[in-house]
Scaffold this active site. Structure first.
Site, mmCIF file in Angstrom:
data_model
loop_
_atom_site.group_PDB
_atom_site.id
_atom_site.type_symbol
_atom_site.label_atom_id
_atom_site.label_comp_id
_atom_site.label_asym_id
_atom_site.label_seq_id
_atom_site.Cartn_x
_atom_site.Cartn_y
_atom_site.Cartn_z
ATOM 1 C CB CYS A 134 -0.939 0.018 1.211
ATOM 2 S SG CYS A 134 -2.094 1.422 1.188
ATOM 3 C CD GLN A 238 -8.086 17.371 9.338
ATOM 4 O OE1 GLN A 238 -8.066 16.992 8.157
ATOM 5 N NE2 GLN A 238 -9.099 18.069 9.835
ATOM 6 C CG PHE A 265 -18.974 21.876 12.668
ATOM 7 C CD1 PHE A 265 -20.053 21.005 12.764
ATOM 8 C CD2 PHE A 265 -19.182 23.126 12.116
ATOM 9 C CE1 PHE A 265 -21.306 21.383 12.313
ATOM 10 C CE2 PHE A 265 -20.436 23.517 11.664
ATOM 11 C CZ PHE A 265 -21.503 22.644 11.758
ATOM 12 C CG ASP A 331 -12.893 21.034 10.165
ATOM 13 O OD1 ASP A 331 -13.206 20.701 9.002
ATOM 14 O OD2 ASP A 331 -12.081 20.397 10.858
ATOM 15 C CB CYS A 357 -13.809 17.101 3.609
ATOM 16 S SG CYS A 357 -15.386 16.774 4.441
#
Length: 399
Positions: A134, A238, A265, A331, A357
């Protein structure tokens, strides 16, 4: 009728290349040429995918793009979202996290005969890709996959698929196994022996009633802004340390040095705890466990932080409440912060840092703020989900 060679000019939201004539071509990169027979000739921005599992594995969608094309993809996604709302602004050069830096991930495991397969699902499919390598997970996370297969060989019942949540914390690797596993004394002893042997920070099992720690020799923490915060099992982080640092630095650049700050948030305190100790911070968070963890971490170092357990979708701060602060940090989750931005658009706070996001929900909320008198000065893309179609950003709003 013959078709003239067609250059690929951009990458669409789901990762397919788009030609000058508007054709969508899977696995095409900007600069590639699509011939009249449909064959794709490699251009300047195509690279050899580093991972043997690409493109079958759904963990990455864009390993065939070089960094220039990948950065352009992030910018295009943000531009497209803003244009859909009639907005435009300066979009800065994306900050990309390096390969093998993702410190949290959710994988899946299932038994196939005597073997246990562990990895990401195939794109647009439930088929599981067993990972032999990976290029996005940190080495520490990848190193536990092979041992976990052995553990799950004894713990996983027939025809069962479970989720495996991994995160790097201060004490090592935190594992949450979500699903039905074998029960009994032998199974419990096996989990304890495995966790001790592989020096896990914690191993929890969630059989539908929330994570229950089966191994946790020391309280698990995550350091945010120099503060060790209790880390709930399966809690949000994160994705990369590098991405977190970029987001924090960008937010600081936007808000300056406010005396009073609202972090909405707030989660575990990624931004609230990154402020100078003299800053008076109001932190609102709807998740009870995250809020209690933030409160405990801030209390240990005696930060001037008031942690409020508040659902900002049902009970957003009013304009009157917002006007008490010198700056605001937002956020929200992917859905955005529509209810809160409606009130924010009517307040007088001079500077707002909006971390998102989802370019679409960000653009929708940005339009509401701009209609209320804010100006979207610039946007900073942050590519911490490397080679995926996931886009993160920070928007700078001033009044």
């Amino acid at each position: 009728m013959s078709v003239e060679p067609d250059p690929v000019i951009r990458v669409a939201a789901r990762g397919e290349g788009v030609t000058a004539s508007g054709r969508h071509v899977a696995m095409a990169a900007p600069g590639d040429i699509v011939g009249s027979d449909g064959a794709v000739s490699a251009g300047a921005h195509r690279q050899q995918p580093p991972c043997r599992h690409f493109p079958l594995c759904g963990g990455c969608q864009l390993q065939h793009l070089d960094d220039i094309a990948y950065a352009r993809f992030l910018v295009d996604r943000i531009e497209s979202g803003l244009q859909a709302q009639g907005l435009a602004t300066d979009i800065r050069t994306p900050i990309l996290s390096p390969p093998r830096t993702r410190r949290r991930a959710t994988l899946h495991a299932e038994r196939r005969g005597r073997q246990v397969h562990l990895g990401f699902t195939q794109g647009a499919s439930h088929h599981l890709v067993d990972l032999d390598e990976c290029w996005v997970l940190t080495p520490a996370l990848f190193a536990v996959l092979a041992p976990l297969r052995g553990l799950l060989g004894a713990q996983l019942t027939e025809s069962r698929r479970i989720d495996v949540h991994l995160a790097e914390v201060d004490q090592g690797v935190d594992v949450v196994l979500q699903g039905q596993l074998r029960e009994g004394l032998a199974a419990a002893e096996g989990i304890t022996a495995f966790s001790r042997r592989h020096k896990l920070a914690r191993l929890s099992i969630d059989d539908g009633y929330g994570p229950e720690a089966r191994w946790e020799p020391d309280p698990v923490t995550i350091t945010l802004g120099g503060v060790a915060v209790p880390m709930p099992a399966g809690g949000f982080l994160q994705a990369t340390r590098e991405g977190e640092a970029s987001l924090v630095e960008t937010v600081r650049a936007i808000i300056g040095e406010p005396r009073t700050l609202a972090d909405l948030f707030a989660g575990l305190g990624t931004f609230a705890l990154a402020m100078k100790p003299a800053t008076r911070v109001y932190a609102a968070e709807g998740g009870r466990e995250a809020l209690l963890a933030l409160k405990a971490g801030a209390g240990r170092v005696q930060r001037q932080l008031f942690a409020d357990h508040r659902d900002l979708f049902r009970r957003p701060l009013t304009a009157e409440e917002l006007n008490r602060f010198d700056a605001i940090i937002l956020d929200p989750p992917r859905a955005g912060a529509h209810e809160q931005t409606v009130n924010l658009a009517t307040c007088k706070v001079p500077r707002v840092a909006y971390v998102s996001c989802n370019p679409s929900s960000f653009a929708r909320d940005a339009k509401k703020l701009c209609e209320g008198g804010y100006r979207l000065e610039w946007v900073q893309p942050v590519g911490q989900f490397r080679w995926s179609t996931h886009v993160e950003l920070v928007g700078c709003f001033t009044r």
